[in-house]
Scaffold this motif. Structure first.
Motif, PDB file in Angstrom:
ATOM      1  N   LEU A 158       4.543  14.147 -11.126  1.00  0.00           N
ATOM      2  CA  LEU A 158       4.894  14.452 -12.596  1.00  0.00           C
ATOM      3  C   LEU A 158       4.084  15.090 -13.694  1.00  0.00           C
ATOM      4  O   LEU A 158       4.174  15.711 -14.758  1.00  0.00           O
ATOM      5  CB  LEU A 158       5.517  13.099 -12.926  1.00  0.00           C
ATOM      6  N   PHE A 159       2.615  14.547 -13.545  1.00  0.00           N
ATOM      7  CA  PHE A 159       1.808  14.977 -14.153  1.00  0.00           C
ATOM      8  C   PHE A 159       1.378  16.632 -14.389  1.00  0.00           C
ATOM      9  O   PHE A 159       1.229  17.252 -15.061  1.00  0.00           O
ATOM     10  CB  PHE A 159       0.213  14.201 -13.882  1.00  0.00           C
ATOM     11  N   LEU A 160       1.403  17.019 -12.752  1.00  0.00           N
ATOM     12  CA  LEU A 160       1.419  18.518 -12.767  1.00  0.00           C
ATOM     13  C   LEU A 160       2.527  19.172 -13.410  1.00  0.00           C
ATOM     14  O   LEU A 160       2.264  20.400 -13.845  1.00  0.00           O
ATOM     15  CB  LEU A 160       1.265  18.874 -11.091  1.00  0.00           C
TER      16      LEU A 160
ATOM     17  N   TRP B 197       0.861  -1.295  -0.134  1.00  0.00           N
ATOM     18  CA  TRP B 197      -0.082  -0.019  -0.054  1.00  0.00           C
ATOM     19  C   TRP B 197       0.966   1.193  -0.066  1.00  0.00           C
ATOM     20  O   TRP B 197       0.517   2.211  -0.750  1.00  0.00           O
ATOM     21  CB  TRP B 197      -1.047  -0.088   1.079  1.00  0.00           C
ATOM     22  N   LEU B 198       2.050   1.153   0.757  1.00  0.00           N
ATOM     23  CA  LEU B 198       2.753   2.403   0.704  1.00  0.00           C
ATOM     24  C   LEU B 198       3.441   2.639  -0.672  1.00  0.00           C
ATOM     25  O   LEU B 198       3.559   3.836  -0.974  1.00  0.00           O
ATOM     26  CB  LEU B 198       3.971   2.285   1.726  1.00  0.00           C
ATOM     27  N   ASN B 199       3.867   1.460  -1.507  1.00  0.00           N
ATOM     28  CA  ASN B 199       4.453   1.517  -2.508  1.00  0.00           C
ATOM     29  C   ASN B 199       3.416   2.077  -3.574  1.00  0.00           C
ATOM     30  O   ASN B 199       3.574   3.015  -4.489  1.00  0.00           O
ATOM     31  CB  ASN B 199       4.928   0.185  -3.137  1.00  0.00           C
ATOM     32  N   ARG B 200       2.148   1.737  -3.335  1.00  0.00           N
ATOM     33  CA  ARG B 200       0.998   2.376  -4.458  1.00  0.00           C
ATOM     34  C   ARG B 200       0.771   3.914  -4.165  1.00  0.00           C
ATOM     35  O   ARG B 200       0.476   4.481  -5.087  1.00  0.00           O
ATOM     36  CB  ARG B 200      -0.347   1.527  -4.175  1.00  0.00           C
ATOM     37  N   ILE B 201       0.779   4.234  -2.876  1.00  0.00           N
ATOM     38  CA  ILE B 201       0.580   5.585  -2.525  1.00  0.00           C
ATOM     39  C   ILE B 201       1.718   6.443  -2.848  1.00  0.00           C
ATOM     40  O   ILE B 201       1.584   7.470  -3.738  1.00  0.00           O
ATOM     41  CB  ILE B 201       0.186   5.543  -1.046  1.00  0.00           C
ATOM     42  N   LEU B 202       2.796   5.802  -2.762  1.00  0.00           N
ATOM     43  CA  LEU B 202       4.250   6.720  -3.365  1.00  0.00           C
ATOM     44  C   LEU B 202       4.027   6.749  -4.946  1.00  0.00           C
ATOM     45  O   LEU B 202       4.384   7.849  -5.521  1.00  0.00           O
ATOM     46  CB  LEU B 202       5.295   5.833  -3.052  1.00  0.00           C
ATOM     47  N   PHE B 203       3.582   5.549  -5.576  1.00  0.00           N
ATOM     48  CA  PHE B 203       3.409   5.781  -6.847  1.00  0.00           C
ATOM     49  C   PHE B 203       2.283   6.874  -7.384  1.00  0.00           C
ATOM     50  O   PHE B 203       2.516   7.493  -8.288  1.00  0.00           O
ATOM     51  CB  PHE B 203       3.083   4.432  -7.533  1.00  0.00           C
ATOM     52  N   VAL B 204       1.343   6.997  -6.766  1.00  0.00           N
ATOM     53  CA  VAL B 204       0.248   7.951  -7.174  1.00  0.00           C
ATOM     54  C   VAL B 204       0.728   9.140  -6.914  1.00  0.00           C
ATOM     55  O   VAL B 204       0.221  10.148  -7.636  1.00  0.00           O
ATOM     56  CB  VAL B 204      -1.119   7.516  -6.279  1.00  0.00           C
ATOM     57  N   ILE B 205       1.341   9.632  -5.790  1.00  0.00           N
ATOM     58  CA  ILE B 205       1.876  10.903  -5.480  1.00  0.00           C
ATOM     59  C   ILE B 205       2.940  11.026  -6.455  1.00  0.00           C
ATOM     60  O   ILE B 205       2.875  12.219  -7.077  1.00  0.00           O
ATOM     61  CB  ILE B 205       2.465  10.935  -4.007  1.00  0.00           C
ATOM     62  N   ILE B 206       4.084  10.207  -6.973  1.00  0.00           N
ATOM     63  CA  ILE B 206       4.913  10.540  -7.991  1.00  0.00           C
ATOM     64  C   ILE B 206       4.193  10.795  -9.143  1.00  0.00           C
ATOM     65  O   ILE B 206       4.760  11.812 -10.027  1.00  0.00           O
ATOM     66  CB  ILE B 206       5.932   9.533  -8.011  1.00  0.00           C
TER      67      ILE B 206
END
Length: 77
Positions: free
Chosen positions: A21-23, A8-17
């Motif tokens: 990058l999108f912004l 879950w921490l990896n998934r949350i980190l992926f969403v944040i990164i």
């Protein structure tokens, strides 16, 4: 059901990164558009400019129906 905190921490980190990058990508695209595009493309030109074309709408109203349609499709009036 076993919940893995690391997954879950990896998934949350992926969403944040991904969001960051999108912004950055959209912000840089907006900046690039502002740099390339003129400030106001419809402003009156400065300097020694001349108006080289002036439509005469009075002549369009004198013609027949086909002539009026031709003026309408040609000039969009």
């Amino acid at each position: 059901m076993v919940l893995s905190v690391r997954k879950w921490l990896n998934r949350i980190l992926f969403v944040i990164i991904f969001t960051l990058l999108f912004l950055i990508a959209t912000g840089s695209y907006r900046w690039l558009v502002d740099v390339i595009a003129p400030v106001n493309p419809y402003q009156t030109p400065k300097g020694a400019s001349l108006k080289v074309f002036q439509a005469d709408p009075a002549t369009a109203e004198k013609g027949s129906v086909t002539e009026q349609l031709r003026w309408f499709y040609w000039y969009g009036e």
